[in-house]
Motif scaffolding. Structure first.
Motif, PDB file in Angstrom:
ATOM      1  N   CYS A 131      15.899   3.895  -0.635  1.00 53.87           N
ATOM      2  CA  CYS A 131      15.271   5.165  -0.266  1.00 53.87           C
ATOM      3  C   CYS A 131      15.415   6.063  -1.487  1.00 53.87           C
ATOM      4  O   CYS A 131      16.477   6.646  -1.717  1.00 53.87           O
ATOM      5  CB  CYS A 131      15.957   5.778   0.958  1.00 53.87           C
ATOM      6  SG  CYS A 131      15.426   7.458   1.341  1.00 53.87           S
ATOM      7  N   SER A 132      14.360   6.154  -2.293  1.00 47.98           N
ATOM      8  CA  SER A 132      14.458   6.872  -3.564  1.00 47.98           C
ATOM      9  C   SER A 132      14.571   8.379  -3.376  1.00 47.98           C
ATOM     10  O   SER A 132      15.131   9.068  -4.222  1.00 47.98           O
ATOM     11  CB  SER A 132      13.251   6.549  -4.448  1.00 47.98           C
ATOM     12  OG  SER A 132      12.048   6.831  -3.774  1.00 47.98           O
ATOM     13  N   GLU A 133      14.054   8.901  -2.239  1.00 42.94           N
ATOM     14  CA  GLU A 133      14.093  10.352  -2.060  1.00 42.94           C
ATOM     15  C   GLU A 133      15.518  10.874  -1.889  1.00 42.94           C
ATOM     16  O   GLU A 133      15.799  12.037  -2.186  1.00 42.94           O
ATOM     17  CB  GLU A 133      13.236  10.774  -0.851  1.00 42.94           C
ATOM     18  CG  GLU A 133      13.684  10.190   0.475  1.00 42.94           C
ATOM     19  CD  GLU A 133      12.799  10.636   1.648  1.00 42.94           C
ATOM     20  OE1 GLU A 133      12.768  11.846   1.919  1.00 42.94           O
ATOM     21  OE2 GLU A 133      12.165   9.765   2.272  1.00 42.94           O
ATOM     22  N   GLU A 134      16.444  10.022  -1.423  1.00 39.32           N
ATOM     23  CA  GLU A 134      17.826  10.467  -1.239  1.00 39.32           C
ATOM     24  C   GLU A 134      18.833   9.548  -1.926  1.00 39.32           C
ATOM     25  O   GLU A 134      20.014   9.562  -1.606  1.00 39.32           O
ATOM     26  CB  GLU A 134      18.151  10.561   0.255  1.00 39.32           C
ATOM     27  CG  GLU A 134      17.425  11.671   0.991  1.00 39.32           C
ATOM     28  CD  GLU A 134      17.891  13.052   0.560  1.00 39.32           C
ATOM     29  OE1 GLU A 134      18.993  13.163   0.000  1.00 39.32           O
ATOM     30  OE2 GLU A 134      17.145  14.016   0.793  1.00 39.32           O
ATOM     31  N   SER A 135      18.378   8.707  -2.844  1.00 41.26           N
ATOM     32  CA  SER A 135      19.270   7.790  -3.590  1.00 41.26           C
ATOM     33  C   SER A 135      20.152   6.968  -2.661  1.00 41.26           C
ATOM     34  O   SER A 135      21.381   7.026  -2.717  1.00 41.26           O
ATOM     35  CB  SER A 135      20.133   8.578  -4.576  1.00 41.26           C
ATOM     36  OG  SER A 135      19.354   9.223  -5.539  1.00 41.26           O
ATOM     37  N   ALA A 136      19.517   6.197  -1.778  1.00 40.64           N
ATOM     38  CA  ALA A 136      20.233   5.313  -0.865  1.00 40.64           C
ATOM     39  C   ALA A 136      19.779   3.878  -1.100  1.00 40.64           C
ATOM     40  O   ALA A 136      18.613   3.628  -1.406  1.00 40.64           O
ATOM     41  CB  ALA A 136      19.977   5.720   0.584  1.00 40.64           C
ATOM     42  N   LEU A 137      20.715   2.938  -0.971  1.00 42.51           N
ATOM     43  CA  LEU A 137      20.427   1.522  -1.180  1.00 42.51           C
ATOM     44  C   LEU A 137      20.679   0.756   0.108  1.00 42.51           C
ATOM     45  O   LEU A 137      21.638   1.034   0.826  1.00 42.51           O
ATOM     46  CB  LEU A 137      21.312   0.964  -2.304  1.00 42.51           C
ATOM     47  CG  LEU A 137      21.086   1.605  -3.686  1.00 42.51           C
ATOM     48  CD1 LEU A 137      22.206   1.219  -4.636  1.00 42.51           C
ATOM     49  CD2 LEU A 137      19.746   1.192  -4.254  1.00 42.51           C
ATOM     50  N   VAL A 138      19.816  -0.223   0.394  1.00 44.20           N
ATOM     51  CA  VAL A 138      19.905  -1.000   1.635  1.00 44.20           C
ATOM     52  C   VAL A 138      20.162  -2.462   1.283  1.00 44.20           C
ATOM     53  O   VAL A 138      19.383  -3.090   0.562  1.00 44.20           O
ATOM     54  CB  VAL A 138      18.609  -0.875   2.459  1.00 44.20           C
ATOM     55  CG1 VAL A 138      18.719  -1.682   3.751  1.00 44.20           C
ATOM     56  CG2 VAL A 138      18.305   0.593   2.760  1.00 44.20           C
ATOM     57  N   TYR A 139      21.272  -3.003   1.802  1.00 44.81           N
ATOM     58  CA  TYR A 139      21.682  -4.381   1.516  1.00 44.81           C
ATOM     59  C   TYR A 139      21.720  -5.215   2.794  1.00 44.81           C
ATOM     60  O   TYR A 139      21.726  -4.684   3.907  1.00 44.81           O
ATOM     61  CB  TYR A 139      23.096  -4.421   0.924  1.00 44.81           C
ATOM     62  CG  TYR A 139      23.328  -3.568  -0.275  1.00 44.81           C
ATOM     63  CD1 TYR A 139      23.172  -4.078  -1.562  1.00 44.81           C
ATOM     64  CD2 TYR A 139      23.724  -2.241  -0.146  1.00 44.81           C
ATOM     65  CE1 TYR A 139      23.408  -3.292  -2.673  1.00 44.81           C
ATOM     66  CE2 TYR A 139      23.957  -1.449  -1.257  1.00 44.81           C
ATOM     67  CZ  TYR A 139      23.791  -1.979  -2.516  1.00 44.81           C
ATOM     68  OH  TYR A 139      24.018  -1.199  -3.609  1.00 44.81           O
ATOM     69  N   GLU A 140      21.808  -6.531   2.593  1.00 42.62           N
ATOM     70  CA  GLU A 140      22.102  -7.394   3.729  1.00 42.62           C
ATOM     71  C   GLU A 140      23.480  -7.009   4.271  1.00 42.62           C
ATOM     72  O   GLU A 140      24.366  -6.593   3.515  1.00 42.62           O
ATOM     73  CB  GLU A 140      22.108  -8.866   3.299  1.00 42.62           C
ATOM     74  CG  GLU A 140      23.181  -9.205   2.246  1.00 42.62           C
ATOM     75  CD  GLU A 140      23.239 -10.679   1.895  1.00 42.62           C
ATOM     76  OE1 GLU A 140      23.080 -11.518   2.805  1.00 42.62           O
ATOM     77  OE2 GLU A 140      23.450 -10.984   0.701  1.00 42.62           O
ATOM     78  N   TYR A 141      23.653  -7.140   5.572  1.00 39.66           N
ATOM     79  CA  TYR A 141      24.940  -6.807   6.196  1.00 39.66           C
ATOM     80  C   TYR A 141      25.810  -8.059   6.249  1.00 39.66           C
ATOM     81  O   TYR A 141      25.381  -9.113   6.725  1.00 39.66           O
ATOM     82  CB  TYR A 141      24.726  -6.263   7.602  1.00 39.66           C
ATOM     83  CG  TYR A 141      26.012  -6.047   8.368  1.00 39.66           C
ATOM     84  CD1 TYR A 141      26.915  -5.078   7.955  1.00 39.66           C
ATOM     85  CD2 TYR A 141      26.323  -6.819   9.487  1.00 39.66           C
ATOM     86  CE1 TYR A 141      28.101  -4.872   8.642  1.00 39.66           C
ATOM     87  CE2 TYR A 141      27.506  -6.621  10.184  1.00 39.66           C
ATOM     88  CZ  TYR A 141      28.386  -5.647   9.760  1.00 39.66           C
ATOM     89  OH  TYR A 141      29.563  -5.447  10.439  1.00 39.66           O
TER      90      TYR A 141
END
Length: 426
Positions: A131-141
């Motif tokens: 999510c570039s608008e809030e500098s968040a990264l999404v990974y496999e859990y």
């Protein structure tokens, strides 16, 4: 005469003030230039790198996935922000929030995306999107948390057996070999530690947290690739002493941290001063006293040989540390094979499946196991996908395949089918 002295003094003061003002303005201009560059990099991430990931998530999606970042779903806290578990597009994921107002946070965000979109390996965590608008990264859990949690038996989790620990050592070693020989730029992790090694449902390990990792150009000669910085970053107990004192980061910096991790896996002890404790025990002929008996009955001689190699890895002098491929792997591999011969089951949810039934790439029970040219067995579909994706090297050893021929492992397939028939609910 006094007026002349006063005039000269005033002139000097004015010149000094002008010099200070010019210096301040230059520093301000440099800082503004840096901020502009970072903002531009962040914009490029939003328009470029995340497109490569094919998964750009909105801030609203992440809020919904984590019940507005509920404390009950918080699973970790890194140096650059918290990590939450969430359900995103019907998939369990881990979401890392970076401090977007921090220049370091923006840099880490960019670095993590840059590296994890360029390199893929079974023992590296998968970056799903951002999510570039809030500098968040999404990974496999990864449901079994970090290796640090398991070594300290957090939440009353049982101690890892020596067989699982040996396999984890081999996975980390292979992942480092892969990163350090990646082309056209090798990768130095820079913050290798148990807290950055995550475990999936099968207790398969995956390296994570590449925010301070570095891409280094492979040298044309036998010289070592390195990066020099004036501000070394890392975790004290695992940080290469030479990197800490000189600011020079090389692949040998990861080898130092790996040595400390091996010693922790063998002994179960905290990292501070662990190398000296093991060295003293070996020197006193009391190596058995530092082995973690909670892991079970380690093969003594092989374990001692591995501990000696780990001490070499953790040598203060970078030049004395061993080579991963020719020296470290030569000691790690036999212990891994000894562990595999014990057929230690690994947990898969509520199931108990022998570890050699699991495909190293898909991490699922194999139905059509095939032996590749590297000597490892994979699910046919998985290894074909790997080869068709353009990879010329083994996902397990990172060495180039001699050929792309696959041989059906009929013996293993029969064993898997027989096991599945005996465990119909598995």
């Amino acid at each position: 005469m006094n007026w002349q002295l006063l005039s000269a003094s005033t002139s000097n003061s004015v010149e000094s003030l002008h010099a200070d003002l010019n210096k301040t303005q230059q520093e301000r201009d440099n800082l503004l230039r840096k901020v502009a560059e970072l903002r531009m990099q962040k914009e490029n991430i939003g328009s470029g790198s995340c497109t490569a990931l094919n998964s750009e998530f909105s801030w609203q999606e992440l809020q919904q996935a984590t019940e507005n970042f509920s404390e009950s779903l918080k699973i970790g806290e890194g140096g650059f922000g918290p990590v939450y578990k969430g359900s995103l597009r019907q998939t369990m994921v881990a979401i890392k929030l970076l401090h977007s107002q921090s220049l370091q946070g923006i840099t880490q965000f960019q670095q993590e995306i840059t590296i994890l979109t360029k390199v893929r390996h079974p023992n590296l965590v998968t970056l799903i999107g951002a999510c570039s608008e809030e500098s968040a990264l999404v990974y496999e859990y990864l449901s079994n948390g970090s290796l640090e949690d398991r070594l300290t038996c957090a939440n009353n989790s049982p101690p890892l057996t020596w067989q699982v620990r040996a396999r984890i050592m081999s996975e980390i070693c292979l992942a480092l070999i892969f990163l350090h020989s990646n082309k056209p730029q090798l990768v130095v992790h820079g913050d290798l530690k148990p807290a950055n090694i995550l475990l999936d449902t099968n207790l398969v390990s995956k390296l994570s947290d590449f925010g301070i990792s570095r891409l280094l150009n492979l040298p044309d000669t036998n010289s070592t690739a390195f990066l020099e910085t004036t501000c070394p970053i890392g975790t004290f107990a695992y940080m290469d002493p030479e990197y800490s004192s000189t600011g020079i980061l090389t692949p040998k910096s990861d080898i130092y941290a790996f040595g400390i991790i091996i010693l922790r896996l063998i002994t179960g002890k905290p990292p501070v001063n662990i190398a000296n404790q093991v060295k003293d025990a070996v020197g006193d002929g009391a190596f058995g006293s530092v082995i973690d008996v909670l892991a079970g009955a380690w093969p003594f001689e092989q374990t001692k040989e591995l501990a000696m190699m780990a001490l070499r890895c953790a040598d203060i002098s970078r030049s004395k540390r061993p080579d991963l491929v020719n020296e470290v792997w030569a000691v790690v591999e036999p212990l891994m094979k000894a562990a595999a011969s014990c057929v230690e089951p690994c947990s898969l949810g509520e199931k108990n499946i022998p570890s050699h039934f699991i495909c190293p790439i898909f991490q699922e029970v194999m139905h059509d196991p095939c032996i590749a040219a590297d000597g490892f067995t994979y699910e046919a579909e998985a290894i074909k996908w790997w080869l068709e994706s353009g990879y010329k090297t083994s996902p397990m050893t990172n060495l180039e395949f001699a050929d792309h021929n696959l041989i059906c492992n009929r013996g293993l397939r029969s064993a898997i089918q027989e096991w599945l028939q005996q465990h119909p609910q598995s």
